[in-house]
Motif scaffolding. Structure first.
Motif, PDB file in Angstrom:
ATOM      1  N   SER A  60       0.875  -1.304  -0.040  1.00 11.65           N
ATOM      2  CA  SER A  60      -0.135  -0.018   0.061  1.00 11.65           C
ATOM      3  C   SER A  60       0.862   1.344  -0.060  1.00 11.65           C
ATOM      4  CB  SER A  60      -0.977  -0.034   1.327  1.00 11.65           C
ATOM      5  OG  SER A  60      -1.836  -1.039   1.273  1.00 11.65           O
ATOM      6  N   LEU A  61       1.718   1.499   0.740  1.00 12.51           N
ATOM      7  CA  LEU A  61       2.788   2.255   0.932  1.00 12.51           C
ATOM      8  C   LEU A  61       3.496   2.539  -0.513  1.00 12.51           C
ATOM      9  CD1 LEU A  61       4.665   2.034   4.130  1.00 12.51           C
ATOM     10  CD2 LEU A  61       2.957   4.062   3.417  1.00 12.51           C
ATOM     11  N   ALA A  62       3.762   1.431  -1.152  1.00 10.11           N
ATOM     12  CA  ALA A  62       4.496   1.537  -2.567  1.00 10.11           C
ATOM     13  C   ALA A  62       3.610   1.996  -3.474  1.00 10.11           C
ATOM     14  CB  ALA A  62       4.907   0.360  -2.950  1.00 10.11           C
ATOM     15  N   LYS A  63       2.420   1.781  -3.355  1.00 15.09           N
ATOM     16  CA  LYS A  63       1.360   2.347  -4.296  1.00 15.09           C
ATOM     17  C   LYS A  63       1.158   3.966  -4.024  1.00 15.09           C
ATOM     18  CE  LYS A  63      -0.785  -1.831  -5.778  1.00 15.09           C
ATOM     19  NZ  LYS A  63      -1.926  -2.290  -6.557  1.00 15.09           N
ATOM     20  N   ASP A  64       1.191   4.297  -2.800  1.00 20.15           N
ATOM     21  CA  ASP A  64       1.006   5.735  -2.635  1.00 20.15           C
ATOM     22  C   ASP A  64       2.084   6.529  -2.970  1.00 20.15           C
ATOM     23  OD1 ASP A  64      -0.658   7.844  -1.226  1.00 20.15           O
ATOM     24  OD2 ASP A  64       0.786   7.601   0.516  1.00 20.15           O
ATOM     25  N   LEU A  65       3.235   6.114  -2.590  1.00 19.39           N
ATOM     26  CA  LEU A  65       4.649   6.885  -2.396  1.00 19.39           C
ATOM     27  C   LEU A  65       5.363   6.599  -3.738  1.00 19.39           C
ATOM     28  CD1 LEU A  65       5.972   5.804   1.112  1.00 19.39           C
ATOM     29  CD2 LEU A  65       4.573   8.166   0.368  1.00 19.39           C
ATOM     30  N   PHE A  66       5.088   5.749  -4.726  1.00 21.57           N
ATOM     31  CA  PHE A  66       5.861   5.796  -5.948  1.00 21.57           C
ATOM     32  C   PHE A  66       5.689   7.173  -6.836  1.00 21.57           C
ATOM     33  CE2 PHE A  66       6.598   4.503 -10.283  1.00 21.57           C
ATOM     34  CZ  PHE A  66       7.936   4.045 -10.331  1.00 21.57           C
ATOM     35  N   PRO A  67       4.465   7.574  -6.969  1.00 18.22           N
ATOM     36  CA  PRO A  67       4.164   8.563  -7.856  1.00 18.22           C
ATOM     37  C   PRO A  67       4.778   9.724  -7.107  1.00 18.22           C
ATOM     38  CG  PRO A  67       2.156   7.389  -7.502  1.00 18.22           C
ATOM     39  CD  PRO A  67       3.026   6.814  -6.419  1.00 18.22           C
ATOM     40  N   LYS A  68       5.245   9.795  -5.820  1.00 23.78           N
ATOM     41  CA  LYS A  68       5.868  10.921  -5.056  1.00 23.78           C
ATOM     42  C   LYS A  68       7.290  10.781  -5.076  1.00 23.78           C
ATOM     43  CE  LYS A  68       1.552  11.358  -2.488  1.00 23.78           C
ATOM     44  NZ  LYS A  68       0.969  10.995  -1.091  1.00 23.78           N
ATOM     45  N   GLY A  69       7.965   9.736  -5.794  1.00 20.76           N
ATOM     46  CA  GLY A  69       9.400   9.664  -5.881  1.00 20.76           C
ATOM     47  C   GLY A  69       9.960   8.888  -4.902  1.00 20.76           C
ATOM     48  N   VAL A  70       9.117   8.105  -4.039  1.00 15.85           N
ATOM     49  CA  VAL A  70       9.668   7.447  -2.907  1.00 15.85           C
ATOM     50  C   VAL A  70       9.513   6.002  -3.361  1.00 15.85           C
ATOM     51  CG1 VAL A  70       9.414   6.746  -0.479  1.00 15.85           C
ATOM     52  CG2 VAL A  70       9.410   9.116  -1.258  1.00 15.85           C
ATOM     53  N   HIS A  71      10.697   4.986  -3.433  1.00 12.84           N
ATOM     54  CA  HIS A  71      10.537   3.842  -3.644  1.00 12.84           C
ATOM     55  C   HIS A  71      10.335   2.815  -2.216  1.00 12.84           C
ATOM     56  CE1 HIS A  71      11.363  -0.034  -5.733  1.00 12.84           C
ATOM     57  NE2 HIS A  71      12.297  -0.192  -4.900  1.00 12.84           N
ATOM     58  N   VAL A  72       9.346   2.012  -2.273  1.00 10.45           N
ATOM     59  CA  VAL A  72       9.096   1.134  -1.035  1.00 10.45           C
ATOM     60  C   VAL A  72       9.091  -0.099  -1.576  1.00 10.45           C
ATOM     61  CG1 VAL A  72       7.761   0.581   0.815  1.00 10.45           C
ATOM     62  CG2 VAL A  72       7.808   3.003  -0.020  1.00 10.45           C
ATOM     63  N   PHE A  73      10.190  -1.070  -0.845  1.00  6.46           N
ATOM     64  CA  PHE A  73      10.032  -2.412  -1.159  1.00  6.46           C
ATOM     65  C   PHE A  73      10.243  -3.384   0.196  1.00  6.46           C
ATOM     66  CE2 PHE A  73      14.707  -1.448  -0.849  1.00  6.46           C
ATOM     67  CZ  PHE A  73      15.336  -2.464  -0.200  1.00  6.46           C
ATOM     68  N   TYR A  74       9.867  -4.679  -0.042  1.00  4.05           N
ATOM     69  CA  TYR A  74       9.815  -5.653   0.950  1.00  4.05           C
ATOM     70  C   TYR A  74      10.608  -6.800   0.409  1.00  4.05           C
ATOM     71  CZ  TYR A  74       7.718  -9.068   4.028  1.00  4.05           C
ATOM     72  OH  TYR A  74       7.231  -9.968   5.046  1.00  4.05           O
ATOM     73  N   THR A  75      11.560  -7.071   1.305  1.00  2.29           N
ATOM     74  CA  THR A  75      12.449  -8.247   0.894  1.00  2.29           C
ATOM     75  C   THR A  75      12.468  -9.188   1.982  1.00  2.29           C
ATOM     76  OG1 THR A  75      14.555  -8.987   0.339  1.00  2.29           O
ATOM     77  CG2 THR A  75      14.505  -7.212   2.112  1.00  2.29           C
ATOM     78  N   ILE A  76      12.559 -10.609   1.703  1.00  3.24           N
ATOM     79  CA  ILE A  76      12.508 -11.777   2.518  1.00  3.24           C
ATOM     80  C   ILE A  76      13.988 -11.966   2.959  1.00  3.24           C
ATOM     81  CG2 ILE A  76      11.706 -14.085   2.769  1.00  3.24           C
ATOM     82  CD1 ILE A  76       9.336 -13.536   1.088  1.00  3.24           C
ATOM     83  N   VAL A  77      14.050 -12.024   4.377  1.00  3.70           N
ATOM     84  CA  VAL A  77      15.263 -12.549   4.904  1.00  3.70           C
ATOM     85  C   VAL A  77      14.925 -13.697   5.680  1.00  3.70           C
ATOM     86  CG1 VAL A  77      17.287 -11.791   6.584  1.00  3.70           C
ATOM     87  CG2 VAL A  77      16.273 -10.212   4.849  1.00  3.70           C
ATOM     88  N   ASP A  78      14.878 -14.811   5.676  1.00  2.00           N
ATOM     89  CA  ASP A  78      14.810 -16.014   6.344  1.00  2.00           C
ATOM     90  C   ASP A  78      16.009 -16.382   7.206  1.00  2.00           C
ATOM     91  OD1 ASP A  78      12.041 -16.455   5.887  1.00  2.00           O
ATOM     92  OD2 ASP A  78      12.487 -17.832   3.964  1.00  2.00           O
ATOM     93  N   GLY A  79      16.005 -15.990   8.495  1.00  2.67           N
ATOM     94  CA  GLY A  79      17.106 -16.065   9.247  1.00  2.67           C
ATOM     95  C   GLY A  79      17.106 -15.087  10.425  1.00  2.67           C
ATOM     96  N   MET A  80      17.595 -15.528  11.329  1.00  4.89           N
ATOM     97  CA  MET A  80      17.637 -14.453  12.477  1.00  4.89           C
ATOM     98  C   MET A  80      18.655 -13.369  12.327  1.00  4.89           C
ATOM     99  SD  MET A  80      17.041 -17.219  15.655  1.00  4.89           S
ATOM    100  CE  MET A  80      16.520 -15.880  16.926  1.00  4.89           C
ATOM    101  N   VAL A  81      18.356 -12.134  12.785  1.00  3.65           N
ATOM    102  CA  VAL A  81      19.200 -11.070  12.682  1.00  3.65           C
ATOM    103  C   VAL A  81      19.991 -10.894  14.077  1.00  3.65           C
ATOM    104  CG1 VAL A  81      19.258  -8.588  12.363  1.00  3.65           C
ATOM    105  CG2 VAL A  81      17.756  -9.900  10.888  1.00  3.65           C
ATOM    106  N   ASP A  82      21.239 -10.680  14.062  1.00  2.00           N
ATOM    107  CA  ASP A  82      22.118 -10.711  15.218  1.00  2.00           C
ATOM    108  C   ASP A  82      21.643  -9.423  16.155  1.00  2.00           C
ATOM    109  OD1 ASP A  82      23.754 -11.346  17.332  1.00  2.00           O
ATOM    110  OD2 ASP A  82      25.558 -11.215  16.184  1.00  2.00           O
ATOM    111  N   GLN A  83      20.680  -9.470  16.877  1.00  2.00           N
ATOM    112  CA  GLN A  83      20.140  -8.570  17.975  1.00  2.00           C
ATOM    113  C   GLN A  83      19.961  -9.057  19.249  1.00  2.00           C
ATOM    114  OE1 GLN A  83      16.795  -6.788  16.258  1.00  2.00           O
ATOM    115  NE2 GLN A  83      17.944  -5.735  14.653  1.00  2.00           N
TER     116      GLN A  83
END
Length: 107
Positions: free
Chosen positions: A43-66
């Motif tokens: 939804s953000l991507a559809k709203d913000l792309f015409p305004k010059g903002v690229h929104v993407f979702y990427t899959i990271v299957d694994g645990m982030v070291d935090q």
């Protein structure tokens, strides 16, 4: 952050998720939360792309070291975690810069 990027006419929003956003897993709360996160990004991507903002979702299957990840599984070797590497620029400073934290597989 997004309104300022839209006002400027450029920016990148990167969101990391998991495969459970696409298909169910035994942990009901995790899959539904990741699915909602993915839908919000769409939804953000559809709203913000015409305004010059690229929104993407990427899959990271694994645990982030935090800290929460380490608390959850303290005995896992370092190789099982992704570690975060921060860029030198704040998020969204330039559409050509990698502004977001990147994930590297620990070796």
């Amino acid at each position: 952050v997004c309104p300022k990027m839209a006002e400027r006419g450029s920016g990148v929003v990167a969101v990391t998720g998991a495969t459970s956003a696409l298909r169910g897993k035994p942990l009901l709360f995790h899959g539904s939360a990741k699915s909602a996160q993915r839908t919000l990004c769409q939804s953000l991507a559809k709203d913000l792309f015409p305004k010059g903002v690229h929104v993407f979702y990427t899959i990271v299957d694994g645990m982030v070291d935090q800290t929460p990840s380490r608390t959850f599984q303290p005995d896992l070797p370092q190789l099982n975690f992704y570690r975060r590497r921060r860029s030198h620029r704040p998020i969204g400073t330039s559409p050509s810069s990698p502004g977001a934290a990147s994930l590297l597989r620990s070796t």
